[in-house]
Write a protein that holds these residues in place. Sequence first.
Motif, PDB file in Angstrom:
ATOM      1  N   VAL A 205       0.705  -1.293   0.398  1.00 27.56           N
ATOM      2  CA  VAL A 205      -0.155   0.037   0.445  1.00 27.56           C
ATOM      3  C   VAL A 205       1.117   0.879  -0.160  1.00 27.56           C
ATOM      4  O   VAL A 205       0.971   2.527  -0.638  1.00 27.56           O
ATOM      5  N   LEU A 206       2.047   1.422   0.947  1.00 26.34           N
ATOM      6  CA  LEU A 206       3.132   2.398   0.332  1.00 26.34           C
ATOM      7  C   LEU A 206       3.303   2.795  -0.238  1.00 26.34           C
ATOM      8  O   LEU A 206       3.367   3.590  -0.583  1.00 26.34           O
ATOM      9  N   ASP A 207       3.859   1.160  -1.024  1.00 21.52           N
ATOM     10  CA  ASP A 207       4.417   1.413  -2.297  1.00 21.52           C
ATOM     11  C   ASP A 207       3.787   2.473  -3.384  1.00 21.52           C
ATOM     12  O   ASP A 207       4.365   3.230  -4.428  1.00 21.52           O
ATOM     13  N   GLU A 208       2.479   1.754  -3.386  1.00 23.02           N
ATOM     14  CA  GLU A 208       1.044   2.072  -4.651  1.00 23.02           C
ATOM     15  C   GLU A 208       1.042   3.600  -4.637  1.00 23.02           C
ATOM     16  O   GLU A 208       0.526   3.646  -4.888  1.00 23.02           O
ATOM     17  N   TYR A 209       1.469   4.863  -3.483  1.00 22.69           N
ATOM     18  CA  TYR A 209       0.208   5.586  -3.344  1.00 22.69           C
ATOM     19  C   TYR A 209       1.926   6.346  -3.682  1.00 22.69           C
ATOM     20  O   TYR A 209       3.052   6.736  -3.585  1.00 22.69           O
ATOM     21  N   SER A 210       0.991   8.042  -3.431  1.00 19.09           N
ATOM     22  CA  SER A 210       1.360   9.087  -4.328  1.00 19.09           C
ATOM     23  C   SER A 210       2.460   9.689  -3.641  1.00 19.09           C
ATOM     24  O   SER A 210       3.334  10.271  -3.650  1.00 19.09           O
ATOM     25  N   TRP A 211       1.599   9.761  -2.657  1.00 15.73           N
ATOM     26  CA  TRP A 211       2.827  10.942  -1.657  1.00 15.73           C
ATOM     27  C   TRP A 211       3.371  12.482  -2.112  1.00 15.73           C
ATOM     28  O   TRP A 211       3.993  12.978  -2.401  1.00 15.73           O
ATOM     29  N   PRO A 212       2.133  13.224  -2.020  1.00 17.74           N
ATOM     30  CA  PRO A 212       2.518  14.388  -2.171  1.00 17.74           C
ATOM     31  C   PRO A 212       2.732  14.748  -1.604  1.00 17.74           C
ATOM     32  O   PRO A 212       3.507  16.402  -2.353  1.00 17.74           O
ATOM     33  N   GLY A 213       3.156  14.639   0.152  1.00 10.58           N
ATOM     34  CA  GLY A 213       4.206  15.556   1.182  1.00 10.58           C
ATOM     35  C   GLY A 213       5.177  14.620   1.006  1.00 10.58           C
ATOM     36  O   GLY A 213       5.621  15.703   2.263  1.00 10.58           O
ATOM     37  N   ASN A 214       5.852  13.446   0.181  1.00 13.61           N
ATOM     38  CA  ASN A 214       6.508  13.226  -0.140  1.00 13.61           C
ATOM     39  C   ASN A 214       7.113  12.760   1.856  1.00 13.61           C
ATOM     40  O   ASN A 214       6.590  12.017   2.414  1.00 13.61           O
ATOM     41  N   VAL A 215       8.507  12.766   2.418  1.00 16.59           N
ATOM     42  CA  VAL A 215       9.175  11.531   2.794  1.00 16.59           C
ATOM     43  C   VAL A 215       8.099  12.840   4.623  1.00 16.59           C
ATOM     44  O   VAL A 215       8.435  11.660   5.302  1.00 16.59           O
ATOM     45  N   ARG A 216       7.649  14.235   4.286  1.00 20.07           N
ATOM     46  CA  ARG A 216       7.105  14.450   5.611  1.00 20.07           C
ATOM     47  C   ARG A 216       5.913  13.926   5.971  1.00 20.07           C
ATOM     48  O   ARG A 216       5.507  13.440   6.970  1.00 20.07           O
ATOM     49  N   GLU A 217       4.923  13.350   4.610  1.00 23.02           N
ATOM     50  CA  GLU A 217       4.163  13.231   4.946  1.00 23.02           C
ATOM     51  C   GLU A 217       4.312  11.039   5.636  1.00 23.02           C
ATOM     52  O   GLU A 217       3.200  11.178   6.743  1.00 23.02           O
ATOM     53  N   LEU A 218       5.039  10.650   5.100  1.00 23.88           N
ATOM     54  CA  LEU A 218       5.229   9.437   5.591  1.00 23.88           C
ATOM     55  C   LEU A 218       5.931   9.145   7.076  1.00 23.88           C
ATOM     56  O   LEU A 218       5.637   8.499   7.057  1.00 23.88           O
TER      57      LEU A 218
ATOM     58  N   LEU B 137       2.605   9.689   9.197  1.00 24.80           N
ATOM     59  CA  LEU B 137       2.014   8.850   9.332  1.00 24.80           C
ATOM     60  C   LEU B 137       2.226   7.684   9.782  1.00 24.80           C
ATOM     61  O   LEU B 137       1.688   6.833  10.590  1.00 24.80           O
ATOM     62  N   MET B 138       3.609   7.472   9.539  1.00 22.47           N
ATOM     63  CA  MET B 138       4.329   6.183  10.747  1.00 22.47           C
ATOM     64  C   MET B 138       4.126   6.652  12.264  1.00 22.47           C
ATOM     65  O   MET B 138       3.300   5.637  13.049  1.00 22.47           O
ATOM     66  N   GLU B 139       4.078   8.091  12.504  1.00 27.62           N
ATOM     67  CA  GLU B 139       3.601   8.214  13.985  1.00 27.62           C
ATOM     68  C   GLU B 139       2.375   8.638  14.478  1.00 27.62           C
ATOM     69  O   GLU B 139       2.217   7.747  15.491  1.00 27.62           O
ATOM     70  N   ARG B 140       1.418   8.651  13.469  1.00 27.76           N
ATOM     71  CA  ARG B 140      -0.041   8.063  13.506  1.00 27.76           C
ATOM     72  C   ARG B 140       0.014   7.017  13.678  1.00 27.76           C
ATOM     73  O   ARG B 140      -0.945   6.282  14.730  1.00 27.76           O
ATOM     74  N   ILE B 141       0.585   6.220  13.243  1.00 28.54           N
ATOM     75  CA  ILE B 141       0.714   4.308  13.030  1.00 28.54           C
ATOM     76  C   ILE B 141       0.783   3.626  14.907  1.00 28.54           C
ATOM     77  O   ILE B 141      -0.370   3.221  14.978  1.00 28.54           O
TER      78      ILE B 141
END
Length: 455
Positions: free
Chosen positions: A350-363, A366-370
């Motif tokens: 799922v992570l690989d297939e996402y377009s990540w408009p917010g780039n590394v900051r968005e990732l 997301l990991m902090e939220r998880i």
Amino acid sequence: MRHIQILVVDDEPGIQESLRGVLEDEGYSVNTVGRGEDALEALSKRSYDVVLLDVWLPGIDGLETLQRIQQMPLTDRPNVVMISGHGNIETAVRATKMGAFDFLEKPLTIEKVTITIQNAIKQRKLEVEVERLKGASGEERRILGESVPMRALRQQLELMARTNGRVLIFGESGSGKELVAHAIHRMSPRVQGPFVEVNCAAIPEHLIESELFGHRRGSFAGAGDDKIGKFERADGGTLFLDEVGDMSLKTQAKVLRVLDEGRFQPLGAQESIRADVRVIAATNKNLEDEIERGNFREDLFYRLNVIPFHVPPLRERVEDIRLLADHFLHEFTTSYGRKAKELTPEAYRVLDEYSWPGNVRELKNLMERIVIMNPQTRVEARQIPLNAAKRNLPERPLERFGSLQEVREAAERDYILKKLDETGGNVTKTAELLGLERSHLYRKMKALGIGPKEN
């Protein structure tokens, strides 16, 4: 064990001796001087943990001495406690705004002095520890990634960082431009100097010049005290102008002049100040387009763009997503004191297939939220809260399946995962939607490698 060093600055010999006796009885090493000029000279020769500074002094007064202490290029800056026999609220507030730790009124009591000194020392120890952790955070500021674009970026850093050339970093928001700027500073000859950041997009237009160049008291409405600008603070080090494309044309002209002359003039000042600064700028805009639109000076662009760096967006370095996700999971489980977490293969997909408009900051967010929201050790695909509309789903040609049975199993797996997402992972409700017995669905999920939601 090093003794705590205290400097007493007071023009009354009786107060000097009294404070020396009290503080030495507490186990501190104490030096005394009677003038602000002598205090500055003493601080230039050795490190002190705390300075007790009288407001009323011959020559330069205590407040001016305090200001000069704050401007000194000290490795270990002491906490300054102001003392005065004519104290008032206005003076105390002004001293605090200028960086004083506390303000004591005469006549001084032993209890008040010793408690204030103890608090100042505790505060300074905390500040030293914070700086130590910042230094240790160099590990956290590593530029991670083994993709071809990131390897090329690290090679460029090795070649260019050790020069004094100006740098212009291009990249989308959240791609890691600030990380590259820090790396350039750490690898440069200026690593012992300050690294000063300015976010040009976050500072209002009417304040940006004061922020960059400083001002003198009374130079404009609200300028109640002198202010040291970022260029002066960065003397001997690096100034990072983040989002430089959002700087106004008027400010651009002044920055250009500083780059050409190496000097600037604080607002309201009669004299100019020389500063030895390496400028690193960053932008998420196409500055050549901005030049065409008349929003950015072409001459400033060429002054800044001596060494260009391009930071690739995360969607162009998909190979790094899993490495980064694991790094951030470890970082946040450690900092929040949680159990280590593991992403399932489907979650990675799922992570690989996402377009990540917010780039590394968005990732990272997301990991902090998880880590915060999910107590489970294993993180399933359905627990990855990403916008499905922004997923770059690759085509899946049927040729990659070896048999009709594999095609059927893949379709069943995808359909069951979709229904699990719709029910928030509730197996009983999913079984009802699929028209299956709950036990039958469990067996099917196990056969297809789908883990149930953990509690």
